[in-house]
Design a protein around this motif. Structure first.
Motif, PDB file in Angstrom:
ATOM      1  N   ARG A  81      -2.239  19.262 -31.397  1.00  0.00           N
ATOM      2  CA  ARG A  81      -0.958  19.244 -30.715  1.00  0.00           C
ATOM      3  C   ARG A  81       0.212  19.564 -31.635  1.00  0.00           C
TER       4      ARG A  81
ATOM      5  N   LEU B 221      -5.134  19.368 -27.134  1.00  0.00           N
ATOM      6  CA  LEU B 221      -4.517  18.070 -27.428  1.00  0.00           C
ATOM      7  C   LEU B 221      -4.805  17.635 -28.859  1.00  0.00           C
TER       8      LEU B 221
ATOM      9  N   SER C 225      -0.510  11.405 -28.525  1.00  0.00           N
ATOM     10  CA  SER C 225      -0.898  12.763 -28.160  1.00  0.00           C
ATOM     11  C   SER C 225       0.233  13.551 -27.531  1.00  0.00           C
ATOM     12  N   TYR C 226      -0.109  14.816 -27.231  1.00  0.00           N
ATOM     13  CA  TYR C 226       0.738  15.710 -26.448  1.00  0.00           C
ATOM     14  C   TYR C 226       2.017  16.092 -27.195  1.00  0.00           C
TER      15      TYR C 226
ATOM     16  N   ASN D  13       5.639  13.196 -25.906  1.00  0.00           N
ATOM     17  CA  ASN D  13       4.211  13.519 -25.822  1.00  0.00           C
ATOM     18  C   ASN D  13       3.757  13.712 -24.380  1.00  0.00           C
TER      19      ASN D  13
ATOM     20  N   HIS E   3      -6.893  11.606 -20.456  1.00  0.00           N
ATOM     21  CA  HIS E   3      -5.725  12.264 -19.871  1.00  0.00           C
ATOM     22  C   HIS E   3      -5.851  12.172 -18.359  1.00  0.00           C
TER      23      HIS E   3
ATOM     24  N   MET F 245       2.476  17.136 -22.397  1.00  0.00           N
ATOM     25  CA  MET F 245       1.167  17.153 -21.750  1.00  0.00           C
ATOM     26  C   MET F 245       1.281  17.741 -20.344  1.00  0.00           C
TER      27      MET F 245
END
Length: 731
Positions: free
Chosen positions: A227, A224, A12-13, A131, A97, A135
């Motif tokens: 992304r 997210l 993610s991110y 990532n 998160h 974030m």
């Protein structure tokens, strides 16, 4: 759930240069746009120019891609990224998160990271954890961070919503048991399905409060999910859309034999359904401190002030790794010893009969009761001279315990539970006539509770408010000689040892969920003192004449740390984590003499014996009776006339030792008024006239009845294990 978070963090991110959050605030749409900074782009750096052909081009390492970092930059970037990676991957409370309610802490971590990496080129820095860096940048965008701060309390409520957590665990357990192809649409990734599962749980949240916080959470998850421009994750945030029902947990064959499809459940034949296994109740969790049961699984957590969760997600590791020390009473002395048993040190020698001790970490002091000398003393652990806390009414005393928060000393004497200031100036019975044969006491000041044991014919363990407002027996069955009790303040459990049944047991602080940790006459034949620290129980045993240790979860790995020449008595563990320093209501209560902690954060002012509390609820004034002497000056208190002219000044102005006849007895002994006999303190007020003029029975509070001088110091013997008293010469 932890698996999915790790999966999510690893993917993610990504690119967040033009992401938009939409959610409703007070029924009006609020739009927040986050724009990435050029210095934080995650686009890969341009490839380095092709080198000229060289003989090294055929090297085995020539195929490796060049890094955007040189060696020094890479080391610096890895050093700086560590704290935010650790914070991001804190799986104890987070779902997908870091908690949005902790936006200030998150952004502090991010600012520290950016300052730490000032000397590192942006492309190098971003290549280490792109990532996670993006974030942090998204959460700390000015407008979004401001709204998160405004909704902090509600975001925290949503994050701690047990039903949402259980919903997510159930959904992800189902996903885990199925292949990604069966649970995702062709255009969605498995990761997207996991995010959607959490969004579904947020939408299905039963609580009607904090709806804006739910919208913030869902909006952030939408960012997210999208992304990068190539993402095809389209989250469904429409609560009215029908979703497939979860697959049942039960699997039955044609003969009707059923089992549970997922681990963490068991099939209940009576109800014909799979029920959740409560790992916290069954001991299978082995959490060091707190355990939260969830459908099909459980979560362990630690007190973050002093501990961190280990890699096994069960053990709480102390942040302060300074060593623990054990202090134990040895009859005529007090010793300390390292937990590996290799280092001994004599702490106090020259005592007469000392069995009960306690520690005050804040002032670094040792407290002990010398029954033979009729005194409670304290001394600095570094070895300064002892100071008397109590010089009378110490005979018959059993346990003592320091209240390290409100700064008081509790003790058990005959039928009463007493409390006094740590310097001994003010003392009162916080509970009267509640004990028969008291033995041990332990405190949990943060809860305002004490735990005491009684080994009379109707033995019990009691929980009581430290302010004297509530006394209740919590263990009354299958208990005979509860010689020791200890409180695990982090796990909120009590442990006790029964010297007759040869067991060590544990229970919740209300006596529920009782379990046996050790039940073996060969392992715990005669426990006297007991303490708990980290994941271990420590105890003294008369049969072994030694100090032992074992796991507090199951009693395994019993180890003899040291053996002693004489019988070992009370045992305490010294470490600042075991007496957490915390604000006290008593600091602002303004009590003139005693401040007593109660349950649910209460605190009450109280006065020492011979004083009464004014209507302001804080101030005390003298109310000495005809049978008491009033000490004046800087040490106002009332003492019984029994202790007049005993050769020991109980009053700082020595009014109790004025105009006295010549002494023929030793200091501390009672001198009969006809000057014909000397008595030890234990011979006073026992309803037996030992003096010819009966002066030893004057000024006595006969509501406190003694069972005789020979039983004032009641201990179990090592020679005859199942007898319950010893003579005064046993120590």
């Amino acid at each position: 759930m932890r698996l999915f978070l790790l999966l999510f963090l690893s993917y993610s991110y990504g690119h967040l240069h033009a992401s938009t959050i939409h959610f409703l605030k007070n029924a009006d749409p609020v739009i927040i746009t986050t724009t990435g900074k050029s210095s934080l782009t995650t686009s890969p750096p341009p490839p380095p120019p092709s080198p000229s052909p060289s003989p090294l081009s055929s090297s085995p390492l020539s195929h490796l891609t060049s890094s955007p970092c040189d060696l020094i930059e890479e080391a610096a970037a890895l050093h700086c990224i560590g704290p935010i990676v650790d914070y991001t991957a804190d799986l104890s409370n987070n779902v997908l998160h870091p908690p949005l309610s902790s936006v200030e802490q998150t952004c502090d971590k991010y600012n520290q990271y950016m300052m730490c990496t000032q000397g590192v080129r942006p492309d190098c820095r971003q290549s280490r954890a792109p990532n996670i860096e993006n974030m942090y940048e998204t959460i700390c965008e000015e407008k979004l961070a401001a709204i998160m701060k405004e909704e902090k309390d509600c975001l925290l409520e949503v994050e701690n919503d047990k039903n949402v957590k259980e919903c997510f665990v159930n959904k992800t357990n189902t996903l885990r048991d199925e292949t990604p192809d069966t649970v995702t649409a062709p255009s969605q990734t498995y990761e997207c399905t996991v995010i959607q599962a959490y969004v579904d749980c947020l939408i299905e949240r039963e609580e009607t409060s904090c709806k804006d916080a739910v919208k913030i959470e869902i909006s952030f998850l939408s960012i997210l999910a999208k992304r990068n421009p190539d993402s095809k994750c389209e989250l469904n945030t429409n609560v009215t859309k029908a979703r497939p029902k979860p697959q049942p947990l039960e699997e039955c064959d044609t003969q009707g034999n059923c089992k549970c499809r997922l681990p963490g459940y068991y099939f209940d034949a009576a109800q014909r359904k799979c029920l959740d296994v409560d790992e916290c109740e069954s001991l299978s969790s082995a959490c060091s401190q707190k355990c939260e049961n969830l459908p099909g699984t459980f979560e362990c957590s630690c007190d973050e002030r002093f501990y961190k969760l280990a890699a096994d997600n069960k053990t709480c590791e102390r942040i302060d790794t300074s060593p623990l020390w054990l202090f134990f009473a040895h009859g005529q002395s007090v010793w300390n010893i390292s937990t590996d048993g290799k280092s001994f040190q004599l702490q106090r020698a020259g005592l007469q009969k000392t069995a009960m001790i306690d520690i005050d970490v804040k002032e670094n002091r040792l407290y002990y009761a010398d029954i033979g000398a009729n005194v409670i003393e304290r001394m600095n652990i570094e070895g300064t001279f002892p100071q008397a806390v109590q010089r009378f009414d110490v005979d018959g005393l059993e346990g003592i315990a320091v209240d390290w928060v409100a700064r008081n000393l509790y003790s058990l004497r005959r039928s009463d539970i007493l409390v006094q200031s740590l310097d001994g100036r003010f003392r009162q019975a916080v509970y009267k006539d509640v004990m028969k044969l008291p033995r041990a006491i332990a405190l949990h000041p943060a809860k305002g509770m004490m735990f005491v044991t009684d080994w009379s014919s109707n033995a019990f363990i009691a929980a009581a408010s430290m302010d004297g407002s509530h006394f209740r027996k919590i263990v009354t069955e299958r208990i005979t000689w509860p010689n020791a009790v200890a409180v695990d303040i982090f796990a909120e459990k009590i442990y006790w040892a029964d010297a007759f049944l040869d067991t060590i047991e544990t229970a919740n602080m209300d006596g529920s969920d009782r379990r046996t940790i050790i039940a073996d006459a060969g392992s715990v034949p005669h426990v006297f003192g007991l303490a708990v620290a980290d994941d271990f129980l420590y105890w003294t045993d008369w049969t072994y004449r030694g100090l032992l240790r074992a796991s507090k979860h199951n009693g395994e790995n019993i180890t003899v740390l040291a053996q002693t020449a004489l019988l070992p008595y009370s045992l305490k563990v010294y470490h600042k984590s075991l007496q957490p320093d915390q604000p006290s209501v008593c600091d602002v209560r303004g009590c003139s003499q005693l401040c007593l902690l109660g349950e649910n954060g209460a605190a009450t002012c109280a006065c020492g014996e011979g004083f009464e509390l004014h209507t302001d609820g804080k101030t005390c004034s003298s109310n000495c009776s005809d049978s008491q002497v009033e000490c004046g000056g800087s040490d106002p208190k009332c003492i019984s006339k029994i202790y007049m002219c005993d050769g020991l000044a109980q009053c700082s102005n020595q009014v109790d030792e004025l105009n006295c006849p010549p002494r023929i007895c030793l200091p501390g002994q009672f001198q009969c008024h006809d000057n014909k006999k000397c008595l030890p303190p234990g011979g006073l007020c026992d309803e037996v006239a030992d003096c010819s003029d009966s002066s030893d029975e004057m000024y006595c509070p006969y509501q406190i009845k003694s069972s005789g001088a020979g039983s004032h110091f009641v201990l179990n013997t090592s020679g005859i294990r199942k007898e319950r008293s010893v003579s005064e010469n046993s120590i």
